[in-house]
Motif scaffolding. Structure first.
Motif, PDB file in Angstrom:
ATOM      1  N   CYS A 145       0.865  -1.180   0.000  1.00 19.68           N
ATOM      2  CA  CYS A 145       0.000   0.000   0.000  1.00 19.68           C
ATOM      3  C   CYS A 145       0.907   1.236   0.000  1.00 19.68           C
ATOM      4  CB  CYS A 145      -0.933  -0.027   1.213  1.00 19.68           C
ATOM      5  SG  CYS A 145      -2.200   1.263   1.196  1.00 19.68           S
ATOM      6  N   GLY A 146       0.295   2.397   0.016  1.00 23.18           N
ATOM      7  CA  GLY A 146       1.056   3.637   0.047  1.00 23.18           C
ATOM      8  C   GLY A 146       0.302   4.718   0.797  1.00 23.18           C
ATOM      9  N   VAL A 147       1.037   5.644   1.398  1.00 21.31           N
ATOM     10  CA  VAL A 147       0.419   6.766   2.115  1.00 21.31           C
ATOM     11  C   VAL A 147       1.019   8.058   1.579  1.00 21.31           C
ATOM     12  CG1 VAL A 147      -0.093   5.454   4.194  1.00 21.31           C
ATOM     13  CG2 VAL A 147       2.147   6.561   3.956  1.00 21.31           C
ATOM     14  N   GLY A 148       0.314   9.161   1.827  1.00 17.93           N
ATOM     15  CA  GLY A 148       0.771  10.454   1.347  1.00 17.93           C
ATOM     16  C   GLY A 148       2.049  10.923   2.008  1.00 17.93           C
ATOM     17  N   TYR A 149       2.736  11.829   1.334  1.00 16.77           N
ATOM     18  CA  TYR A 149       4.013  12.318   1.867  1.00 16.77           C
ATOM     19  C   TYR A 149       3.832  13.144   3.141  1.00 16.77           C
ATOM     20  CZ  TYR A 149       7.033  10.780  -1.917  1.00 16.77           C
ATOM     21  OH  TYR A 149       7.781  10.007  -2.779  1.00 16.77           O
ATOM     22  N   SER A 150       2.630  13.610   3.396  1.00 21.23           N
ATOM     23  CA  SER A 150       2.379  14.404   4.610  1.00 21.23           C
ATOM     24  C   SER A 150       2.071  13.532   5.821  1.00 21.23           C
ATOM     25  CB  SER A 150       1.197  15.351   4.361  1.00 21.23           C
ATOM     26  OG  SER A 150       0.025  14.603   4.038  1.00 21.23           O
ATOM     27  N   SER A 151       2.053  12.212   5.662  1.00 23.41           N
ATOM     28  CA  SER A 151       1.683  11.310   6.755  1.00 23.41           C
ATOM     29  C   SER A 151       2.827  11.160   7.754  1.00 23.41           C
ATOM     30  CB  SER A 151       1.312   9.933   6.202  1.00 23.41           C
ATOM     31  OG  SER A 151       0.260  10.033   5.263  1.00 23.41           O
ATOM     32  N   ASP A 152       2.455  10.878   9.012  1.00 21.96           N
ATOM     33  CA  ASP A 152       3.418  10.550  10.059  1.00 21.96           C
ATOM     34  C   ASP A 152       3.783   9.076   9.888  1.00 21.96           C
ATOM     35  OD1 ASP A 152       4.803   9.893  12.364  1.00 21.96           O
ATOM     36  OD2 ASP A 152       3.541  11.125  13.670  1.00 21.96           O
ATOM     37  N   LEU A 153       4.986   8.797   9.399  1.00 22.70           N
ATOM     38  CA  LEU A 153       5.348   7.435   9.028  1.00 22.70           C
ATOM     39  C   LEU A 153       5.396   6.491  10.223  1.00 22.70           C
ATOM     40  CD1 LEU A 153       8.100   8.034   6.304  1.00 22.70           C
ATOM     41  CD2 LEU A 153       5.629   7.813   6.061  1.00 22.70           C
ATOM     42  N   GLU A 154       5.861   6.966  11.374  1.00 21.98           N
ATOM     43  CA  GLU A 154       5.908   6.112  12.563  1.00 21.98           C
ATOM     44  C   GLU A 154       4.498   5.772  13.044  1.00 21.98           C
ATOM     45  OE1 GLU A 154       8.294   7.776  15.610  1.00 21.98           O
ATOM     46  OE2 GLU A 154      10.184   7.605  14.504  1.00 21.98           O
ATOM     47  N   PHE A 155       3.615   6.770  12.981  1.00 20.26           N
ATOM     48  CA  PHE A 155       2.228   6.527  13.398  1.00 20.26           C
ATOM     49  C   PHE A 155       1.554   5.531  12.462  1.00 20.26           C
ATOM     50  CE2 PHE A 155      -2.307   7.588  13.069  1.00 20.26           C
ATOM     51  CZ  PHE A 155      -2.697   7.375  14.387  1.00 20.26           C
TER      52      PHE A 155
ATOM     53  N   GLY B 195       7.551   6.678  -3.752  1.00 14.90           N
ATOM     54  CA  GLY B 195       6.911   6.577  -5.052  1.00 14.90           C
ATOM     55  C   GLY B 195       6.646   7.938  -5.681  1.00 14.90           C
ATOM     56  N   ASP B 196       6.036   7.902  -6.862  1.00 11.66           N
ATOM     57  CA  ASP B 196       5.748   9.153  -7.568  1.00 11.66           C
ATOM     58  C   ASP B 196       4.749  10.019  -6.821  1.00 11.66           C
ATOM     59  OD1 ASP B 196       7.450   8.380  -9.575  1.00 11.66           O
ATOM     60  OD2 ASP B 196       5.865   7.440 -10.776  1.00 11.66           O
ATOM     61  N   SER B 197       3.779   9.369  -6.148  1.00 11.97           N
ATOM     62  CA  SER B 197       2.762  10.138  -5.448  1.00 11.97           C
ATOM     63  C   SER B 197       2.534   9.655  -4.020  1.00 11.97           C
ATOM     64  CB  SER B 197       1.436  10.071  -6.218  1.00 11.97           C
ATOM     65  OG  SER B 197       1.042   8.720  -6.408  1.00 11.97           O
ATOM     66  N   SER B 198       3.302   8.643  -3.571  1.00  8.37           N
ATOM     67  CA  SER B 198       3.088   8.102  -2.232  1.00  8.37           C
ATOM     68  C   SER B 198       4.374   7.456  -1.718  1.00  8.37           C
ATOM     69  CB  SER B 198       1.962   7.069  -2.241  1.00  8.37           C
ATOM     70  OG  SER B 198       2.325   5.959  -3.057  1.00  8.37           O
ATOM     71  N   ILE B 199       4.412   7.271  -0.399  1.00 12.07           N
ATOM     72  CA  ILE B 199       5.473   6.486   0.219  1.00 12.07           C
ATOM     73  C   ILE B 199       4.914   5.074   0.406  1.00 12.07           C
ATOM     74  CG2 ILE B 199       6.940   6.215   2.251  1.00 12.07           C
ATOM     75  CD1 ILE B 199       6.809   9.211   2.660  1.00 12.07           C
ATOM     76  N   ASN B 200       5.481   4.136  -0.285  1.00  6.85           N
ATOM     77  CA  ASN B 200       4.925   2.782  -0.338  1.00  6.85           C
ATOM     78  C   ASN B 200       5.492   1.913   0.780  1.00  6.85           C
ATOM     79  OD1 ASN B 200       3.523   3.486  -2.712  1.00  6.85           O
ATOM     80  ND2 ASN B 200       5.324   3.006  -3.956  1.00  6.85           N
ATOM     81  N   PHE B 201       4.652   0.997   1.269  1.00  7.78           N
ATOM     82  CA  PHE B 201       5.094   0.070   2.302  1.00  7.78           C
ATOM     83  C   PHE B 201       4.568  -1.335   2.010  1.00  7.78           C
ATOM     84  CE2 PHE B 201       1.038   1.706   3.921  1.00  7.78           C
ATOM     85  CZ  PHE B 201       0.380   0.543   4.305  1.00  7.78           C
ATOM     86  N   GLU B 202       5.175  -2.299   2.678  1.00  7.73           N
ATOM     87  CA  GLU B 202       4.793  -3.706   2.517  1.00  7.73           C
ATOM     88  C   GLU B 202       4.570  -4.303   3.902  1.00  7.73           C
ATOM     89  OE1 GLU B 202       6.705  -6.542  -0.466  1.00  7.73           O
ATOM     90  OE2 GLU B 202       7.557  -7.250   1.430  1.00  7.73           O
TER      91      GLU B 202
ATOM     92  N   GLU C 132       1.922  -7.658  18.103  1.00  3.39           N
ATOM     93  CA  GLU C 132       2.257  -6.801  16.969  1.00  3.39           C
ATOM     94  C   GLU C 132       3.635  -7.131  16.402  1.00  3.39           C
ATOM     95  OE1 GLU C 132       1.794  -2.708  17.890  1.00  3.39           O
ATOM     96  OE2 GLU C 132      -0.181  -2.952  18.814  1.00  3.39           O
ATOM     97  N   GLU C 133       4.492  -7.728  17.223  1.00  2.00           N
ATOM     98  CA  GLU C 133       5.841  -8.040  16.760  1.00  2.00           C
ATOM     99  C   GLU C 133       5.839  -9.101  15.659  1.00  2.00           C
ATOM    100  OE1 GLU C 133       8.381  -6.285  17.686  1.00  2.00           O
ATOM    101  OE2 GLU C 133       7.079  -5.114  19.012  1.00  2.00           O
ATOM    102  N   GLU C 134       4.753  -9.889  15.565  1.00  7.72           N
ATOM    103  CA  GLU C 134       4.674 -10.913  14.528  1.00  7.72           C
ATOM    104  C   GLU C 134       4.302 -10.331  13.166  1.00  7.72           C
ATOM    105  OE1 GLU C 134       2.111 -14.055  15.691  1.00  7.72           O
ATOM    106  OE2 GLU C 134       3.129 -14.435  17.597  1.00  7.72           O
ATOM    107  N   VAL C 135       3.920  -9.055  13.146  1.00  2.00           N
ATOM    108  CA  VAL C 135       3.588  -8.375  11.880  1.00  2.00           C
ATOM    109  C   VAL C 135       4.816  -7.613  11.409  1.00  2.00           C
ATOM    110  CG1 VAL C 135       2.059  -6.731  10.738  1.00  2.00           C
ATOM    111  CG2 VAL C 135       1.192  -8.145  12.619  1.00  2.00           C
ATOM    112  N   ILE C 136       5.244  -7.897  10.203  1.00  2.00           N
ATOM    113  CA  ILE C 136       6.417  -7.225   9.621  1.00  2.00           C
ATOM    114  C   ILE C 136       5.942  -6.069   8.755  1.00  2.00           C
ATOM    115  CG2 ILE C 136       8.425  -7.509   8.124  1.00  2.00           C
ATOM    116  CD1 ILE C 136       8.482 -10.435   8.902  1.00  2.00           C
ATOM    117  N   PHE C 137       6.428  -4.883   9.079  1.00  2.00           N
ATOM    118  CA  PHE C 137       6.064  -3.671   8.329  1.00  2.00           C
ATOM    119  C   PHE C 137       7.337  -3.055   7.769  1.00  2.00           C
ATOM    120  CE2 PHE C 137       5.290   0.777   7.696  1.00  2.00           C
ATOM    121  CZ  PHE C 137       3.981   0.866   7.247  1.00  2.00           C
ATOM    122  N   LEU C 138       7.372  -2.844   6.462  1.00  2.00           N
ATOM    123  CA  LEU C 138       8.569  -2.316   5.804  1.00  2.00           C
ATOM    124  C   LEU C 138       8.175  -1.235   4.803  1.00  2.00           C
ATOM    125  CD1 LEU C 138      10.278  -5.735   4.986  1.00  2.00           C
ATOM    126  CD2 LEU C 138      10.911  -4.194   6.852  1.00  2.00           C
ATOM    127  N   TYR C 139       8.797  -0.036   4.949  1.00  2.00           N
ATOM    128  CA  TYR C 139       8.670   0.966   3.895  1.00  2.00           C
ATOM    129  C   TYR C 139       9.605   0.583   2.755  1.00  2.00           C
ATOM    130  CZ  TYR C 139       5.905   4.061   6.854  1.00  2.00           C
ATOM    131  OH  TYR C 139       4.910   4.589   7.630  1.00  2.00           O
TER     132      TYR C 139
END
Length: 293
Positions: free
Chosen positions: A191-201, A231-238, A220-227
């Protein structure tokens, strides 16, 4: 000429009479042979079912049990054929047939090379433990649940409930991806979020939402979150996590539930999921009429 025709007619009548006598004499043998053949057909089916029952307690695969039952059934039919030849006093004829079976077998083997290869591959697939009934596999660009392994093909049921029949040779000679070889499957979605988003939040919110959505995740530790990228219009994460299932269909369902949950919490916290935007740059005087117009 007439004498020759008469002699030929008499000779033909004599032969027909002798054949009729032979038929009448051997009629009981023919009847017994037919009864033996019919009984052998029913007996082969019964023996096949009985073999399956006897093999139920063994540790062999279900497909291997089915192959053994079919072989036993075929042996019963062959035994009945030998008995029928003996009843009809055709043992000498059978020896003649066996004498020519070598050449005929070579010709048939060359003609049925593909079918024999599939048969041999089916026996091998029935014996190995890397593929079993009920496993979710991917082979030759097809994925689905294994519902049958016979002497010709491996039958799999895809997610759309369509059946695919893969020749045993292709399955044996090509890589097989078995999703059921482990107790869990990993779900991955991006997915992706806007550049104005708080990435840690965003990271903490996604991990919390996923852990609360699925009971198989203990923390929550069993969930892996990676930026992954800017991107061209968003900061993408997996996001990656495991579920207690080996079915590809269940993986897709889990991915769907995760996307619904993420979209809901993003809307609640006014987190934007941008879509591609194209900016057009026009010259300042593009609205002025051209000279001479």
């Amino acid at each position: 000429m007439i004498l020759r025709l008469e002699k030929a007619w008499e000779e033909m009548v004599k032969r027909l009479a002798s054949w009729l006598d032979s038929l009448i004499i051997n009629l009981p043998n023919f009847i017994i042979a037919m009864l033996v053949f019919v009984v052998a057909i029913f007996l082969s089916k019964y023996v096949s079912k009985l073999t399956l029952r006897l093999l139920e307690k063994s540790s062999m695969q279900r497909s291997m049990k089915s192959v053994i039952a079919k072989i036993v059934s075929i042996l019963v039919i062959f035994g009945a054929i030998f008995l029928i030849l003996g009843i009809l006093d055709l043992s000498k004829t059978f020896n003649t047939i066996l004498a020519g079976a070598g050449v005929a077998g070579l010709a048939v083997g060359l003609a049925l090379q593909g079918a024999l290869t599939n048969t041999y591959s089916g026996i091998v697939l029935s014996y190995i433990k890397q593929i079993r009934y009920g496993d979710w596999i991917e082979s030759n660009d097809f994925a689905g649940e294994v519902i049958s392994i016979d002497l010709r093909a491996v039958t799999i049921r895809q997610t759309d409930n369509n059946l695919v029949y893969l020749p045993n040779k292709l399955v044996l000679e090509n890589p097989i991806k078995n999703f059921s070889s482990t107790a869990q499957s990993r779900v991955i979605f991006t997915c992706g979020v806007g550049y104005s988003s708080d990435l840690e939040f965003v990271r903490n919110l996604v991990k919390k939402t996923i852990s609360e959505t699925f009971e198989s995740i203990n923390s929550e530790e069993e969930v892996i979150f990676l930026y992954t990228e800017f991107g061209d219009s968003s900061i993408n994460f997996e996001t990656r996590f495991y579920i207690d299932s080996t079915s590809a269909l269940e993986v897709l369902k889990a991915k769907t539930e995760a996307m619904i949950a993420i979209k809901k919490v993003f809307d609640e916290h006014d987190i934007n999921i941008p879509f591609p935007i194209r900016t057009l740059d026009f010259p300042k005087d593009f609205r002025k009429p051209a000279q001479g117009a």
